[in-house]
Write an enzyme that holds these catalytic residues in place. Structure first.
Site, PDB file in Angstrom:
ATOM      1  CB  ILE A  12      -0.953   0.014   1.217  1.00 35.51           C
ATOM      2  CG1 ILE A  12      -1.827  -1.252   1.225  1.00 35.51           C
ATOM      3  CG2 ILE A  12      -1.837   1.266   1.199  1.00 35.51           C
ATOM      4  CD1 ILE A  12      -2.651  -1.453   2.491  1.00 35.51           C
ATOM      5  CG  LEU A  33      14.213  -2.622   1.650  1.00 33.93           C
ATOM      6  CD1 LEU A  33      15.424  -2.748   0.714  1.00 33.93           C
ATOM      7  CD2 LEU A  33      12.991  -2.169   0.841  1.00 33.93           C
ATOM      8  CB  ALA A  74       6.817   0.907   8.592  1.00 38.54           C
ATOM      9  CB  ILE A  77       0.955  -6.785   7.648  1.00 40.23           C
ATOM     10  CG1 ILE A  77       1.641  -7.650   6.582  1.00 40.23           C
ATOM     11  CG2 ILE A  77       1.368  -5.332   7.515  1.00 40.23           C
ATOM     12  CD1 ILE A  77       0.970  -7.520   5.220  1.00 40.23           C
ATOM     13  CE1 TYR A 141      -1.249  -5.974  11.396  1.00 43.30           C
ATOM     14  CE2 TYR A 141      -3.571  -6.530  11.286  1.00 43.30           C
ATOM     15  CZ  TYR A 141      -2.492  -5.815  10.811  1.00 43.30           C
ATOM     16  OH  TYR A 141      -2.653  -4.938   9.763  1.00 43.30           O
ATOM     17  NE  ARG A 265      -7.856 -19.546   7.227  1.00 48.55           N
ATOM     18  CZ  ARG A 265      -7.291 -18.717   6.363  1.00 48.55           C
ATOM     19  NH1 ARG A 265      -6.006 -18.831   6.095  1.00 48.55           N
ATOM     20  NH2 ARG A 265      -7.979 -17.776   5.783  1.00 48.55           N
TER      21      ARG A 265
HETATM   22  N1  LIG Z   1      -3.064  -5.151   3.305  1.00 48.75           N
HETATM   23  C1  LIG Z   1      -4.208  -4.954   3.937  1.00 48.75           C
HETATM   24  O1  LIG Z   1      -5.256  -5.503   3.584  1.00 48.75           O
HETATM   25  C2  LIG Z   1      -4.258  -4.010   5.133  1.00 48.75           C
HETATM   26  C3  LIG Z   1      -5.479  -3.861   5.791  1.00 48.75           C
HETATM   27  C4  LIG Z   1      -5.536  -3.017   6.887  1.00 48.75           C
HETATM   28  C5  LIG Z   1      -4.415  -2.314   7.297  1.00 48.75           C
HETATM   29  N2  LIG Z   1      -3.237  -2.484   6.654  1.00 48.75           N
HETATM   30  C6  LIG Z   1      -2.063  -1.718   7.127  1.00 48.75           C
HETATM   31  O2  LIG Z   1      -1.501  -1.025   6.024  1.00 48.75           O
HETATM   32  C7  LIG Z   1      -0.078  -0.936   6.193  1.00 48.75           C
HETATM   33  C8  LIG Z   1       0.628  -1.437   4.957  1.00 48.75           C
HETATM   34  O3  LIG Z   1       0.304  -2.815   4.759  1.00 48.75           O
HETATM   35  P1  LIG Z   1       0.730  -3.616   3.455  1.00 48.75           P
HETATM   36  O4  LIG Z   1      -0.332  -4.588   3.151  1.00 48.75           O
HETATM   37  O5  LIG Z   1       1.160  -2.659   2.416  1.00 48.75           O
HETATM   38  O6  LIG Z   1       1.975  -4.437   4.008  1.00 48.75           O
HETATM   39  P2  LIG Z   1       3.456  -4.605   3.446  1.00 48.75           P
HETATM   40  O7  LIG Z   1       4.101  -5.681   4.269  1.00 48.75           O
HETATM   41  O8  LIG Z   1       3.455  -4.746   1.979  1.00 48.75           O
HETATM   42  O9  LIG Z   1       4.093  -3.195   3.823  1.00 48.75           O
HETATM   43  C9  LIG Z   1       4.699  -2.924   5.069  1.00 48.75           C
HETATM   44  C10 LIG Z   1       6.047  -2.276   4.779  1.00 48.75           C
HETATM   45  O10 LIG Z   1       6.658  -1.944   6.035  1.00 48.75           O
HETATM   46  C11 LIG Z   1       8.021  -2.343   5.998  1.00 48.75           C
HETATM   47  N3  LIG Z   1       8.417  -2.608   7.384  1.00 48.75           N
HETATM   48  C12 LIG Z   1       8.011  -3.629   8.175  1.00 48.75           C
HETATM   49  N4  LIG Z   1       8.600  -3.527   9.373  1.00 48.75           N
HETATM   50  C13 LIG Z   1       9.372  -2.413   9.341  1.00 48.75           C
HETATM   51  C14 LIG Z   1      10.231  -1.777  10.290  1.00 48.75           C
HETATM   52  N5  LIG Z   1      10.398  -2.283  11.514  1.00 48.75           N
HETATM   53  N6  LIG Z   1      10.892  -0.657   9.920  1.00 48.75           N
HETATM   54  C15 LIG Z   1      10.736  -0.135   8.672  1.00 48.75           C
HETATM   55  N7  LIG Z   1       9.941  -0.706   7.735  1.00 48.75           N
HETATM   56  C16 LIG Z   1       9.274  -1.822   8.069  1.00 48.75           C
HETATM   57  C17 LIG Z   1       8.052  -3.579   5.109  1.00 48.75           C
HETATM   58  O11 LIG Z   1       9.330  -3.830   4.546  1.00 48.75           O
HETATM   59  C18 LIG Z   1       7.016  -3.206   4.051  1.00 48.75           C
HETATM   60  O12 LIG Z   1       7.610  -2.530   2.970  1.00 48.75           O
HETATM   61  C19 LIG Z   1       0.253  -1.705   7.467  1.00 48.75           C
HETATM   62  O13 LIG Z   1       0.384  -0.784   8.524  1.00 48.75           O
HETATM   63  C20 LIG Z   1      -0.950  -2.596   7.672  1.00 48.75           C
HETATM   64  O14 LIG Z   1      -1.150  -2.908   9.035  1.00 48.75           O
HETATM   65  C21 LIG Z   1      -3.120  -3.320   5.575  1.00 48.75           C
END
Ligand SMILES: NC(=O)c1ccc[n+]([C@@H]2O[C@H](COP(=O)([O-])OP(=O)(O)OC[C@H]3O[C@@H](n4cnc5c(N)ncnc54)[C@H](O)[C@@H]3O)[C@@H](O)[C@H]2O)c1
Length: 320
Positions: A12, A33, A74, A77, A141, A265
């Protein structure tokens, strides 16, 4: 404006960065990353490979960038990882966010936009989920996504830090991880394109609210100007069963894959979808992509990727 995006190499966050760059903002990305890809970072953004838990480094980046806005994506997730290692989940999602909040306070950031989740609500007591629904997270989470909301509100009261919290429904679209616990859309498409069986847990009549990633990016842009001190559900207000999701993907792909059903599940929520009324009224946000349109774009992306036509986008150079 000067905007710092954490998690900007992720699914995202990288779309948010693209939209900000297209709107001519100066964008810096912080990402370790751990799950994101450098290739997904827009080439016009400044990239800092940094863990949000690294206080010293974070302070140096804030001192160099002096961001007006911070958009925080970040996170750890994975619900499964949060269950098997709740400490690590809290370290990233809670302590990491606190680190970031301290920098926002100390470096005079105007506003933080925080990517929260429908996971904060737990099992719906009524539908659609609105922002007043009680908060009963079912996993570490869910707790670690919700806890920073309290800190953010507390920092707003104590230090005047403005904020918008966006609670996302189930995101899907290009660049989503199709492995591990990626979203169901990317997993289904990956299975179809690799000609592997598509697995559905339970009868497939469970429903979710699938929101296209570009609509989420748009909500972040709107939150730069609106939604001060507010919490918003960002979903489509449409519920889609997992069975009909697969049907739609099959239709677009011209395939006829039939799912393999496995036992439901334990703990899986049966039905969930969000009320988007508050976001519509106060942010002026509403989804622009229908599920069908979003799925078409997503399928096209994976088809290109798997046939080698996707190319590697971005790959901005790394700053210190
Ligand atoms: N994907 C979904 O459906 C969804 C739904 C609700 C909320 N979210 C929230 O949206 C955000 C983005 O989710 P996403 O699906 O793009 O996940 P993603 O894993 O693709 O993105 C998370 C990013 O954070 C980076 N990251 C993780 N730990 C880190 C750290 N300690 N320091 C620096 N960078 C770090 C990862 O490398 C990654 O690039 C998250 O906060 C997630 O909780 C996602």
């Amino acid at each position: 404006m000067r905007i710092l995006v954490t998690g900007g190499a992720g699914f995202i966050g990288s779309h948010v960065v693209d939209r900000l760059v297209a709107a001519d903002h100066h964008v810096a990305v912080i990402d370790n990353l751990s799950s994101g890809l450098k290739e997904h970072i827009n080439g016009k953004a400044v990239f800092y490979r940094c863990d949000i838990g690294d206080t010293e480094r974070l302070e140096r980046i804030f001192a160099a960038e002096r961001p007006d806005y911070v958009i925080h994506h970040a996170a750890q997730i994975s619900v499964q990882n949060s269950l098997s290692d709740p400490l690590q989940d809290a370290r990233v999602n809670i302590m990491g966010t606190l680190n970031l909040l301290n920098c926002c306070r100390d470096f005079g950031v105007r506003k933080i936009i925080y990517a929260s989740s429908a996971a904060v609500y737990g099992n719906p007591e009524y539908l659609p989920l609105d922002e007043k629904h009680s908060l009963n997270p079912l996993s570490p989470y869910g707790v670690s996504k919700h806890t920073p909301e309290h800190y953010i509100q507390m920092y707003a009261g104590a230090y005047g830090l403005n904020y918008t919290v966006l609670r996302y429904a189930n995101a899907y679209g290009p660049r989503q991880d199709a492995l591990g616990e990626g979203g169901v859309v990317s997993i289904f498409i990956d299975r179809l394109l690799q000609e592997n069986p598509v697995v559905i847990y339970g009868d497939g009549e469970q429903t979710r609210d699938f929101v296209y990633v570009e609509d989420l990016a748009e909500a972040n842009l709107m939150a730069l100007e609106r939604g001060d001190y507010g919490i918003y559900n960002i979903g489509t207000s449409v519920r889609t069963s997992v069975n009909s999701l697969l049907e739609a993907i099959n239709e677009i792909n011209g395939s006829h894959a039939r799912p393999v059903h496995k036992p439901a599940r334990p703990g899986d929520i049966r039905h969930s979808y969000m009320c988007g009324e508050k976001a519509r009224l106060e942010l002026g946000w509403g989804p622009k992509f229908s599920l069908y349109e979003g799925l078409e774009l997503t399928l096209k992306y994976y088809l290109n990727l798997y046939t080698g036509k996707g190319g590697m986008e971005g790959a901005g150079s790394e700053a210190f």
